[in-house]
Design a protein around this motif. Structure first.
Motif, PDB file in Angstrom:
ATOM      1  N   SER A 185       0.824  -1.209   0.000  1.00 47.27           N
ATOM      2  CA  SER A 185       0.000   0.000   0.000  1.00 47.27           C
ATOM      3  C   SER A 185       0.858   1.259   0.000  1.00 47.27           C
ATOM      4  N   ASN A 186       0.296   2.303  -0.573  1.00 47.81           N
ATOM      5  CA  ASN A 186       0.891   3.640  -0.579  1.00 47.81           C
ATOM      6  C   ASN A 186       2.301   3.666  -1.153  1.00 47.81           C
ATOM      7  N   VAL A 187       2.474   3.082  -2.323  1.00 42.66           N
ATOM      8  CA  VAL A 187       3.758   3.125  -3.026  1.00 42.66           C
ATOM      9  C   VAL A 187       3.870   4.489  -3.697  1.00 42.66           C
ATOM     10  N   PRO A 188       4.942   5.238  -3.435  1.00 40.19           N
ATOM     11  CA  PRO A 188       5.029   6.599  -3.964  1.00 40.19           C
ATOM     12  C   PRO A 188       5.484   6.671  -5.420  1.00 40.19           C
ATOM     13  N   SER A 189       4.725   6.035  -6.297  1.00 40.63           N
ATOM     14  CA  SER A 189       4.948   6.181  -7.738  1.00 40.63           C
ATOM     15  C   SER A 189       3.583   6.140  -8.414  1.00 40.63           C
ATOM     16  N   SER A 190       3.507   6.591  -9.634  1.00 40.03           N
ATOM     17  CA  SER A 190       2.206   6.663 -10.288  1.00 40.03           C
ATOM     18  C   SER A 190       1.710   5.255 -10.643  1.00 40.03           C
ATOM     19  N   PRO A 191       0.399   5.054 -10.608  1.00 41.61           N
ATOM     20  CA  PRO A 191      -0.156   3.745 -10.951  1.00 41.61           C
ATOM     21  C   PRO A 191       0.178   3.323 -12.383  1.00 41.61           C
ATOM     22  N   ARG A 192       0.293   4.299 -13.263  1.00 36.45           N
ATOM     23  CA  ARG A 192       0.590   3.989 -14.662  1.00 36.45           C
ATOM     24  C   ARG A 192       1.957   3.319 -14.805  1.00 36.45           C
ATOM     25  N   LYS A 193       2.952   3.821 -14.069  1.00 36.93           N
ATOM     26  CA  LYS A 193       4.293   3.230 -14.119  1.00 36.93           C
ATOM     27  C   LYS A 193       4.297   1.839 -13.497  1.00 36.93           C
ATOM     28  N   MET A 194       3.531   1.664 -12.415  1.00 38.87           N
ATOM     29  CA  MET A 194       3.486   0.367 -11.742  1.00 38.87           C
ATOM     30  C   MET A 194       2.756  -0.670 -12.600  1.00 38.87           C
TER      31      MET A 194
ATOM     32  N   ILE B 163      -2.703  -9.927 -10.569  1.00 40.65           N
ATOM     33  CA  ILE B 163      -1.976  -8.786 -10.005  1.00 40.65           C
ATOM     34  C   ILE B 163      -2.693  -7.546 -10.510  1.00 40.65           C
ATOM     35  N   PHE B 164      -3.031  -6.674  -9.590  1.00 36.11           N
ATOM     36  CA  PHE B 164      -3.664  -5.436 -10.020  1.00 36.11           C
ATOM     37  C   PHE B 164      -3.156  -4.261  -9.211  1.00 36.11           C
ATOM     38  N   VAL B 165      -3.225  -3.095  -9.844  1.00 34.11           N
ATOM     39  CA  VAL B 165      -2.707  -1.853  -9.267  1.00 34.11           C
ATOM     40  C   VAL B 165      -3.864  -0.876  -9.165  1.00 34.11           C
ATOM     41  N   ASP B 166      -4.116  -0.410  -7.947  1.00 36.84           N
ATOM     42  CA  ASP B 166      -5.168   0.568  -7.705  1.00 36.84           C
ATOM     43  C   ASP B 166      -4.544   1.920  -7.394  1.00 36.84           C
ATOM     44  N   GLU B 167      -5.287   2.967  -7.671  1.00 38.21           N
ATOM     45  CA  GLU B 167      -4.803   4.316  -7.396  1.00 38.21           C
ATOM     46  C   GLU B 167      -4.890   4.602  -5.906  1.00 38.21           C
ATOM     47  N   GLY B 168      -3.841   5.209  -5.375  1.00 36.17           N
ATOM     48  CA  GLY B 168      -3.815   5.572  -3.964  1.00 36.17           C
ATOM     49  C   GLY B 168      -4.104   7.050  -3.780  1.00 36.17           C
TER      50      GLY B 168
ATOM     51  N   ILE C 242       1.105  20.434  -8.852  1.00 34.03           N
ATOM     52  CA  ILE C 242       1.889  19.203  -8.988  1.00 34.03           C
ATOM     53  C   ILE C 242       1.099  18.111  -8.288  1.00 34.03           C
ATOM     54  N   ARG C 243       0.858  17.008  -8.985  1.00 37.03           N
ATOM     55  CA  ARG C 243       0.141  15.884  -8.402  1.00 37.03           C
ATOM     56  C   ARG C 243       1.127  14.745  -8.143  1.00 37.03           C
ATOM     57  N   LYS C 244       1.382  14.438  -6.869  1.00 32.69           N
ATOM     58  CA  LYS C 244       2.273  13.342  -6.491  1.00 32.69           C
ATOM     59  C   LYS C 244       1.391  12.125  -6.229  1.00 32.69           C
ATOM     60  N   ARG C 245       1.378  11.231  -7.189  1.00 35.66           N
ATOM     61  CA  ARG C 245       0.466  10.091  -7.135  1.00 35.66           C
ATOM     62  C   ARG C 245       1.075   8.935  -6.353  1.00 35.66           C
ATOM     63  N   SER C 246       0.204   8.057  -5.865  1.00 37.86           N
ATOM     64  CA  SER C 246       0.642   6.835  -5.200  1.00 37.86           C
ATOM     65  C   SER C 246      -0.272   5.701  -5.649  1.00 37.86           C
ATOM     66  N   ASN C 247       0.092   4.475  -5.295  1.00 35.01           N
ATOM     67  CA  ASN C 247      -0.711   3.333  -5.725  1.00 35.01           C
ATOM     68  C   ASN C 247      -0.677   2.213  -4.695  1.00 35.01           C
ATOM     69  N   HIS C 248      -1.593   1.265  -4.867  1.00 38.98           N
ATOM     70  CA  HIS C 248      -1.664   0.061  -4.047  1.00 38.98           C
ATOM     71  C   HIS C 248      -1.578  -1.131  -4.998  1.00 38.98           C
ATOM     72  N   VAL C 249      -0.705  -2.096  -4.686  1.00 35.06           N
ATOM     73  CA  VAL C 249      -0.530  -3.283  -5.530  1.00 35.06           C
ATOM     74  C   VAL C 249      -0.996  -4.503  -4.746  1.00 35.06           C
ATOM     75  N   THR C 250      -1.771  -5.367  -5.385  1.00 37.98           N
ATOM     76  CA  THR C 250      -2.197  -6.631  -4.787  1.00 37.98           C
ATOM     77  C   THR C 250      -1.797  -7.740  -5.736  1.00 37.98           C
ATOM     78  N   LEU C 251      -1.109  -8.762  -5.198  1.00 34.13           N
ATOM     79  CA  LEU C 251      -0.566  -9.842  -6.011  1.00 34.13           C
ATOM     80  C   LEU C 251      -1.039 -11.176  -5.439  1.00 34.13           C
ATOM     81  N   PHE C 252      -1.647 -12.016  -6.288  1.00 33.57           N
ATOM     82  CA  PHE C 252      -2.137 -13.328  -5.887  1.00 33.57           C
ATOM     83  C   PHE C 252      -1.277 -14.409  -6.533  1.00 33.57           C
TER      84      PHE C 252
END
Length: 134
Positions: free
Chosen positions: A25-34, A93-98, A115-125
């Motif tokens: 949770s709360n990975v400090p990179s944009s969901p698009r890159k992840m 595996i899916f990436v949600d916007e944080g 400036i928008r500093k985006r974050s994301n949440h990754v879930t991996l099964f």
């Protein structure tokens, strides 16, 4: 909208015993890159996915590699044995916007740019191939 059926706490615990996943949770990179990294490993055998992530030039690959190792460890813990080579696969595996942090950057003539500093949440099964077919 229809009502969702609620599971009791015991039923939910029983259902979670057969689900093997890890969350970041709360990975400090944009969901698009992840999502670019997530698309590389979706559906792969875990050892091959670890190799792909290890030699990827993307910064996000290191975080997904650590998450994948955690999901494998979770599978081994729940099954009380080591995973054999070629047994486990990345099923989903899916990436949600944080949360998006909003900042201002000074611009010319007293203006400000957002400036928008985006974050994301990754879930991996992860799961075995036999469970995937059922």
């Amino acid at each position: 909208m229809g009502q969702r059926k609620r599971l009791s706490a015991d039923a939910r615990k029983e259902a979670n015993k057969t689900i093997y996943f890890a969350k970041l949770s709360n990975v400090p990179s944009s969901p698009r890159k992840m999502r670019l990294v997530a698309d590389m490993v979706r559906g792969m055998e875990v050892n091959r996915a670890l190799g792909v992530l290890k030699f990827s030039s993307k910064i996000a690959a290191a975080r997904v590699e650590k998450l994948l190792r955690s999901a494998i460890a979770n599978w081994e813990q729940k099954n009380a044995r080591k995973a054999e080579a070629g047994e486990l696969f990345v099923t989903k595996i899916f990436v949600d916007e944080g949360v998006t942090l909003k900042r201002m950057r000074p611009r010319a003539q007293g203006r400000g740019a957002r400036i928008r500093k985006r974050s994301n949440h990754v879930t991996l099964f992860v799961d075995t191939l036999n469970s995937n077919q059922n």
